[in-house]
Design an enzyme around this catalytic site. Structure first.
Site, PDB file in Angstrom:
ATOM      1  N   ARG A  64     -43.753 -16.084  13.450  1.00 21.13           N
ATOM      2  CA  ARG A  64     -44.826 -15.444  14.222  1.00 21.13           C
ATOM      3  C   ARG A  64     -46.047 -15.117  13.380  1.00 21.13           C
ATOM      4  O   ARG A  64     -47.154 -14.987  13.906  1.00 21.13           O
ATOM      5  CB  ARG A  64     -44.290 -14.203  14.963  1.00 21.13           C
ATOM      6  CG  ARG A  64     -43.425 -14.566  16.159  1.00 21.13           C
ATOM      7  CD  ARG A  64     -42.845 -13.332  16.833  1.00 21.13           C
ATOM      8  NE  ARG A  64     -41.904 -12.617  15.987  1.00 21.13           N
ATOM      9  CZ  ARG A  64     -40.615 -12.924  15.864  1.00 21.13           C
ATOM     10  NH1 ARG A  64     -40.107 -13.905  16.559  1.00 21.13           N
ATOM     11  NH2 ARG A  64     -39.837 -12.235  15.061  1.00 21.13           N
ATOM     12  N   GLU A 101     -34.051  -6.781   9.243  1.00 18.14           N
ATOM     13  CA  GLU A 101     -33.427  -5.794  10.119  1.00 18.14           C
ATOM     14  C   GLU A 101     -32.166  -6.358  10.774  1.00 18.14           C
ATOM     15  O   GLU A 101     -31.259  -5.634  11.107  1.00 18.14           O
ATOM     16  CB  GLU A 101     -34.468  -5.402  11.184  1.00 18.14           C
ATOM     17  CG  GLU A 101     -34.288  -4.021  11.758  1.00 18.14           C
ATOM     18  CD  GLU A 101     -35.305  -3.744  12.857  1.00 18.14           C
ATOM     19  OE1 GLU A 101     -36.265  -4.519  12.997  1.00 18.14           O
ATOM     20  OE2 GLU A 101     -35.110  -2.770  13.575  1.00 18.14           O
TER      21      GLU A 101
HETATM   22  P1  AMP Z   1     -38.373  -7.005   7.883  1.00 15.00           P
HETATM   23  O1  AMP Z   1     -38.036  -7.977   6.807  1.00 15.00           O
HETATM   24  O2  AMP Z   1     -37.222  -6.098   8.218  1.00 15.00           O
HETATM   25  O3  AMP Z   1     -39.657  -6.232   7.585  1.00 15.00           O
HETATM   26  O4  AMP Z   1     -38.604  -7.841   9.208  1.00 15.00           O
HETATM   27  C1  AMP Z   1     -39.825  -8.426   9.469  1.00 15.00           C
HETATM   28  C2  AMP Z   1     -39.695  -9.773  10.106  1.00 15.00           C
HETATM   29  O5  AMP Z   1     -38.680  -9.830  11.094  1.00 15.00           O
HETATM   30  C3  AMP Z   1     -40.993 -10.123  10.788  1.00 15.00           C
HETATM   31  O6  AMP Z   1     -41.298 -11.479  10.475  1.00 15.00           O
HETATM   32  C4  AMP Z   1     -40.719  -9.917  12.254  1.00 15.00           C
HETATM   33  O7  AMP Z   1     -41.211 -11.005  12.998  1.00 15.00           O
HETATM   34  C5  AMP Z   1     -39.220  -9.820  12.394  1.00 15.00           C
HETATM   35  N1  AMP Z   1     -38.758  -8.558  13.016  1.00 15.00           N
HETATM   36  C6  AMP Z   1     -37.988  -7.622  12.419  1.00 15.00           C
HETATM   37  N2  AMP Z   1     -37.704  -6.610  13.246  1.00 15.00           N
HETATM   38  C7  AMP Z   1     -38.333  -6.903  14.399  1.00 15.00           C
HETATM   39  C8  AMP Z   1     -38.464  -6.215  15.656  1.00 15.00           C
HETATM   40  N3  AMP Z   1     -37.867  -5.025  15.871  1.00 15.00           N
HETATM   41  N4  AMP Z   1     -39.203  -6.780  16.621  1.00 15.00           N
HETATM   42  C9  AMP Z   1     -39.799  -7.979  16.402  1.00 15.00           C
HETATM   43  N5  AMP Z   1     -39.728  -8.667  15.254  1.00 15.00           N
HETATM   44  C10 AMP Z   1     -39.002  -8.147  14.252  1.00 15.00           C
END
Ligand code: AMP
Length: 176
Positions: A64, A101
């Site tokens: 995205r 996550e």
């Molecule tokens: P993180 O590595 O935990 O910061 O996760 C970020 C990546 O995972 C980004 O590229 C987001 O597109 C996706 N992502 C993680 N959590 C979510 C969420 N709750 N809603 C949408 N996209 C998420």
């Protein structure tokens, strides 16, 4: 950008509970993408900020992040560098592992994409735990790039992802 426009963007992001697994509230940006005015507003948030910075290239994160990063790079006339999930890039890559996550993975970037000393803005849709973008920062720095700023449309502040990016400057436009 007027506060009302930012509020409209915020209101149009849809919460999808328990996607892609139980306990995760997924921030669905597709309502923003499919409304021409809102999509432009989202890109403009990044653009307004990038125009205040001296940058050479835009690096964006699979998948995205590409939606926003490519429009920003096009408008500013800058090169675009994709950071992709393992196995997608065809040429020689640097690699960095990360946890997010809802899973674990590795990110890759072509070794010849960022040149040493180039000033980079990193763009993704959402900052959650920070694992994904921290791996992107690792990759940028491995090849000698200078991270000027990491920018996100959305930040889930309760996950404290920006701590993982310290001391990199982090900007997000919609905080939850
Ligand atoms: P993180 O590595 O935990 O910061 O996760 C970020 C990546 O995972 C980004 O590229 C987001 O597109 C996706 N992502 C993680 N959590 C979510 C969420 N709750 N809603 C949408 N996209 C998420």
């Amino acid at each position: 950008m007027p506060a009302a426009t930012v509020a409209k963007l915020r209101d149009s992001i849809r919460d999808v509970p328990d996607f892609p697994k139980a306990g995760i509230v997924f921030k669905d940006i597709t309502p923003v993408l499919c409304d021409g005015a809102l999509f432009r507003d989202a890109i403009d948030l990044f653009l307004e900020r990038c125009r205040t910075l001296a940058i050479d290239k835009v690096v964006c994160i699979d998948a995205r992040g590409f939606l926003f990063g490519s429009a920003v790079a096009y408008e500013l006339g800058l090169g675009l560098i994709p950071i992709r999930k393992k196995g997608k890039l065809p040429y020689k890559t640097e690699r960095a592992a990360y946890t997010l996550e809802y899973g674990e993975a590795e990110m890759e970037m072509h070794i010849d994409s960022v040149q040493p000393g180039e000033r980079i803005v990193l763009i993704d849709d959402l900052l959650a735990t920070g694992g994904t973008s921290a791996s992107a920062v690792t990759l940028i720095e491995k090849v000698g790039g200078i991270l000027v700023e990491a920018q996100f449309l959305i930040e889930l502040e309760f996950l404290h992802g920006r701590k993982k990016l310290e001391p990199a400057p982090v900007v997000s436009f919609l905080k939850y």
